[in-house]
Design an enzyme around this catalytic site. Structure first.
Site, mmCIF file in Angstrom:
data_model
loop_
_atom_site.group_PDB
_atom_site.id
_atom_site.type_symbol
_atom_site.label_atom_id
_atom_site.label_comp_id
_atom_site.label_asym_id
_atom_site.label_seq_id
_atom_site.Cartn_x
_atom_site.Cartn_y
_atom_site.Cartn_z
ATOM 1 N N CYS A 143 0.590 -1.149 -0.033
ATOM 2 C CA CYS A 143 -0.341 -0.030 0.524
ATOM 3 C C CYS A 143 0.353 1.397 0.252
ATOM 4 O O CYS A 143 0.183 2.284 0.063
ATOM 5 C CB CYS A 143 -0.650 0.087 0.856
ATOM 6 S SG CYS A 143 -0.249 0.162 2.887
ATOM 7 N N ASP A 170 26.307 3.511 -13.486
ATOM 8 C CA ASP A 170 25.808 4.643 -12.896
ATOM 9 C C ASP A 170 26.681 4.552 -11.727
ATOM 10 O O ASP A 170 25.816 3.369 -11.283
ATOM 11 C CB ASP A 170 24.558 4.776 -13.179
ATOM 12 C CG ASP A 170 24.178 5.710 -11.374
ATOM 13 O OD1 ASP A 170 24.828 6.437 -11.447
ATOM 14 O OD2 ASP A 170 22.541 5.918 -11.406
#
EC number: 6.3.5.13
Length: 434
Positions: A200, A358
């Site tokens: 959630c 990266d």
């Protein structure tokens, strides 16, 4: 095992020949090219090679090569095992591994996190082992909650038996749609990628950590008391929905593992560090899923001393360098746990394709733990790492090559931590020691 169709037999044989040629010419270990050749000739080769075998797929961000090796070592107690021992963890590597051991009734395959749904669908593996998810190769890898979501979809509706680390909320969420799950409390030292609920988005609340007991003895808690205490310490739950940590059947308790029957087994493995004890706990749970009891599996785990060069000690001119692999922030945290704080340390970082280009993840690693020991920095991206250490107020010596860094050491022991391609380059300097 069922005889392969003629086309698949030919594809498998030519793939093995290509792998052999690759090794003989020094181009590599053949674990990828052999599979690529086989798949070019028969695109359905992986499905056909997997048929009639009992397979386990091992996936995680960190530790999957080591755990694959541990499980393979244990299952050798039952018979021949096909495995991708050198970490070629995409379908070409799986084809190569199964082709090399075409009559093995068992298979243990390390699988890249992104490829797990595809490989599970193709092979129909009966067991899947899921250990951890954290950021890695950020320039080309999906957000890890997306990976967990793909795992959920891949496992839903399949009869696969999943062995999962319930201390990692993302792994728990990814595994929770499976028809059968054995939960293992393997710990989770790196938590910076799982503070939010994957269900959630609400905040996760975690229990307080405790110091572990040593081996069982007079005055020590019983296994059942230990299980209750560890479960409380490692508990996590969402504040805004019902998503919470399930109760584990297997518990890692410092130097030991507690099995589903409450028996406590001292691991006493040769691979160092907390992370490898967690890997061993997962391996024991997978072994039992194959019908191999702990008393037969554990001695096999204790025989493993290094994994594709990891933890190997190499020697040059009286200098003994122990090689440690760390590919991302979570991996560096575990490498620091293993490194000897009394020794000098060499750090090497590249940013090639397999590493991810990266290097911003270096800023997520807390390098302050290195203060007070001699630190030497090398690798293709040594300046990136040097800046990070400078900001952390960690003194260091910058060197152009690993050989130069090693030559600066006095005779004796030194630890080396390197990310993936830097690690492989160092291995190559010593004949790819394993």
């Amino acid at each position: 095992m069922t005889q392969l169709p003629l086309r698949a037999q030919l594809a498998s044989a030519l793939g093995r020949s290509a792998a052999t040629l690759s090794r003989m010419t020094g181009r590599g270990d053949g674990s990828v090219i052999g599979g690529r050749v086989g798949l070019m000739l028969e695109p359905d080769l992986l499905r056909q090679l997997a048929r009639d075998r009992r397979l386990a797929l091992i996936s995680a961000t960190n530790g999957k090569t080591t755990t694959t090796r541990l499980i393979t070592s244990a299952l050798l107690e039952m018979g021949e095992v096909a495995t991708n021992a050198f970490g070629a963890n995409m379908p070409a590597g799986h084809v190569s591994a199964l082709s090399q051991h075409k009559h093995a009734p068992y298979g243990v395959l390390e699988v890249d996190e992104k490829y797990l749904p595809e490989v599970l669908d193709t092979t129909g593996a009966g067991v899947v082992c899921l250990m951890n998810l954290s950021r890695d190769q950020m320039d080309r890898a999906a957000e890890i909650w997306l990976l967990a979501q793909k795992w959920r979809r891949a496992l839903s509706g399949k009869p696969t038996h999943v062995i999962a680390n319930c201390d990692d909320p993302l792994v728990t969420w990814g595994a929770s749609t499976a028809a059968k799950v054995t939960w293992v409390s393997g710990g989770q030292r790196w938590k910076d990628d799982s503070w939010s609920c994957p269900e959630c988005g609400g905040p996760l609340e975690r229990g307080e950590q405790r110091s572990s007991w040593g081996e069982s003895g007079p005055g020590m808690p019983t296994s059942h008391e230990a299980v209750a205490t560890i479960s409380t310490a490692r508990h996590w739950a969402c504040r805004e929905c019902t998503f919470h940590r399930p109760e584990p059947q297997w518990i890692l308790d410092d130097e030991a593992v507690i099995d589903p029957r409450g028996r406590r087994w001292v691991l006493d493995i040769q691979l160092p560090g907390t992370a490898n004890r967690s890997n061993a706990a997962m391996a024991l749970a997978v072994s039992e899923a194959f019908g191999l009891p702990v008393e037969r599996a554990l001695p096999r785990l204790r025989e493993v001393t290094s994994v594709a060069g990891r933890y190997t000690t190499v020697e040059r001119d009286g200098r003994h360098a122990r090689l440690l692999l760390a590919k991302n922030p979570a991996g560096w945290l575990e490498a620091f746990d293993v490194a000897d704080r009394s020794l000098p340390i060499i750090l090497s970082v590249n940013a090639q394709g397999p590493d991810g280009r990266d290097t911003s993840w270096l800023w997520d690693v807390d390098y302050r733990i290195l203060r007070g020991r001699p630190v030497f920095v090398t690798g293709e991206r040594r300046l990136d790492l040097a800046l990070r250490l400078d900001v952390a107020n960690v003194p260091f010596t910058l060197t152009d090559t690993f050989a130069a860094a090693l030559a600066m050491q006095p005779p004796g022991r030194v630890d080396v931590i390197a990310n993936y391609t830097a690690f492989q380059q160092i291995r190559s300097e010593f004949g790819r020691a394993v």
